[in-house]
Write a protein that holds these residues in place. Structure first.
Motif, mmCIF file in Angstrom:
data_model
loop_
_atom_site.group_PDB
_atom_site.id
_atom_site.type_symbol
_atom_site.label_atom_id
_atom_site.label_comp_id
_atom_site.label_asym_id
_atom_site.label_seq_id
_atom_site.Cartn_x
_atom_site.Cartn_y
_atom_site.Cartn_z
ATOM 1 N N PRO A 43 0.830 -1.210 0.000
ATOM 2 C CA PRO A 43 0.000 0.000 0.000
ATOM 3 C C PRO A 43 0.866 1.263 0.000
ATOM 4 N N ASP A 44 0.300 2.349 -0.470
ATOM 5 C CA ASP A 44 0.946 3.654 -0.372
ATOM 6 C C ASP A 44 0.556 4.263 0.965
ATOM 7 N N TRP A 45 1.497 4.901 1.639
ATOM 8 C CA TRP A 45 1.262 5.496 2.949
ATOM 9 C C TRP A 45 1.308 7.011 2.837
ATOM 10 N N PHE A 46 0.353 7.674 3.479
ATOM 11 C CA PHE A 46 0.258 9.126 3.466
ATOM 12 C C PHE A 46 0.183 9.653 4.891
ATOM 13 N N ASN A 47 0.872 10.749 5.159
ATOM 14 C CA ASN A 47 0.779 11.439 6.445
ATOM 15 C C ASN A 47 -0.349 12.460 6.339
ATOM 16 N N LEU A 48 -1.301 12.407 7.279
ATOM 17 C CA LEU A 48 -2.437 13.323 7.270
ATOM 18 C C LEU A 48 -2.339 14.317 8.415
ATOM 19 N N GLU A 49 -2.742 15.546 8.147
ATOM 20 C CA GLU A 49 -2.826 16.609 9.152
ATOM 21 C C GLU A 49 -4.246 17.169 9.080
ATOM 22 N N LEU A 76 4.348 20.482 1.746
ATOM 23 C CA LEU A 76 5.651 19.952 2.100
ATOM 24 C C LEU A 76 6.125 20.668 3.355
ATOM 25 N N ASP A 77 6.140 19.940 4.485
ATOM 26 C CA ASP A 77 6.661 20.511 5.729
ATOM 27 C C ASP A 77 8.182 20.576 5.630
ATOM 28 N N ARG A 78 8.760 21.708 6.044
ATOM 29 C CA ARG A 78 10.215 21.898 6.027
ATOM 30 C C ARG A 78 10.680 22.330 7.419
ATOM 31 N N TRP A 79 11.812 21.778 7.847
ATOM 32 C CA TRP A 79 12.403 22.176 9.117
ATOM 33 C C TRP A 79 13.886 21.828 9.093
ATOM 34 N N THR A 80 14.608 22.387 10.045
ATOM 35 C CA THR A 80 16.036 22.102 10.189
ATOM 36 C C THR A 80 16.215 21.101 11.315
ATOM 37 N N ASP A 81 16.894 20.010 11.009
ATOM 38 C CA ASP A 81 17.169 18.964 11.988
ATOM 39 C C ASP A 81 18.103 19.526 13.054
ATOM 40 N N ARG A 82 17.702 19.435 14.310
ATOM 41 C CA ARG A 82 18.509 19.995 15.406
ATOM 42 C C ARG A 82 19.835 19.279 15.570
ATOM 43 N N ALA A 83 19.835 17.958 15.364
ATOM 44 C CA ALA A 83 21.060 17.190 15.572
ATOM 45 C C ALA A 83 22.089 17.427 14.473
ATOM 46 N N SER A 84 21.654 17.402 13.215
ATOM 47 C CA SER A 84 22.601 17.499 12.103
ATOM 48 C C SER A 84 22.655 18.882 11.472
ATOM 49 N N GLU A 86 20.788 19.785 9.153
ATOM 50 C CA GLU A 86 20.345 19.632 7.766
ATOM 51 C C GLU A 86 18.878 20.011 7.616
ATOM 52 N N GLU A 87 18.547 20.518 6.431
ATOM 53 C CA GLU A 87 17.151 20.824 6.110
ATOM 54 C C GLU A 87 16.425 19.512 5.821
ATOM 55 N N ARG A 88 15.267 19.349 6.407
ATOM 56 C CA ARG A 88 14.445 18.144 6.223
ATOM 57 C C ARG A 88 13.106 18.545 5.621
ATOM 58 N N THR A 89 12.502 17.593 4.919
ATOM 59 C CA THR A 89 11.158 17.800 4.373
ATOM 60 C C THR A 89 10.328 16.550 4.601
ATOM 61 N N LYS A 90 9.030 16.738 4.667
ATOM 62 C CA LYS A 90 8.108 15.624 4.846
ATOM 63 C C LYS A 90 6.819 15.962 4.104
ATOM 64 N N PRO A 91 6.409 15.106 3.154
ATOM 65 C CA PRO A 91 5.142 15.367 2.464
ATOM 66 C C PRO A 91 3.954 15.077 3.385
#
Length: 133
Positions: A43-49, A76-84, A86-91
């Motif tokens: 199945p395809d998985w989707f994150n819902l808000e 597309l949620d965007r944030w900066t990873d606190r540990a690394s 790096e810029e992260r994204t999540k659909p």
């Protein structure tokens, strides 16, 4: 002019995570598994808000495995990873309309009632082989 509209029917992958804010706002986050036509495919998985009254409906009635239909938009949620650093994204699918499609026997809380937001989704319950979990 652009169009950003997504319609999905699938099963909740987990119970909603619900957060209440001092402002009175409420948000529910959950995953949705949508089967492909072929039974051999994963199945395809989707994150819902989900926000507002619809989020409260999700909190009260949606449980893991519940059959739901949604209409929403892609973001597309965007944030900066606190540990690394790096810029992260999540659909994420921002849900505008949530429909509870399962029958009462599909699972406790799946409920056969609509969310009060009108119809628009058809189809019956999938067979046991079609359920991804």
């Amino acid at each position: 002019m652009g169009v950003n509209s997504i319609t999905l029917v699938g099963r909740a992958g987990r119970d909603p995570e619900v957060r209440y804010f001092e402002s009175g706002s409420v948000v529910a986050n959950l995953t949705l598994a949508v089967n492909r036509r072929s039974r051999d495919d994963e199945p395809d998985w989707f994150n819902l808000e989900i926000w507002g009254k619809q989020a409260q409906v999700a909190a009260d009635y949606v449980r893991k495995g519940a059959l739901v239909g949604i209409i929403g938009s892609f973001k597309l949620d965007r944030w900066t990873d606190r540990a690394s650093g790096e810029e992260r994204t999540k659909p994420v699918i921002r849900v505008d309309r949530l429909e509870l499609l399962g029958s009462k026997r599909d699972g406790e809380g799946g409920g056969g009632m609509g969310s009060g937001m009108g119809g628009g989704f058809g189809g019956g319950s999938p067979s046991e082989e079609e359920v991804p979990f």
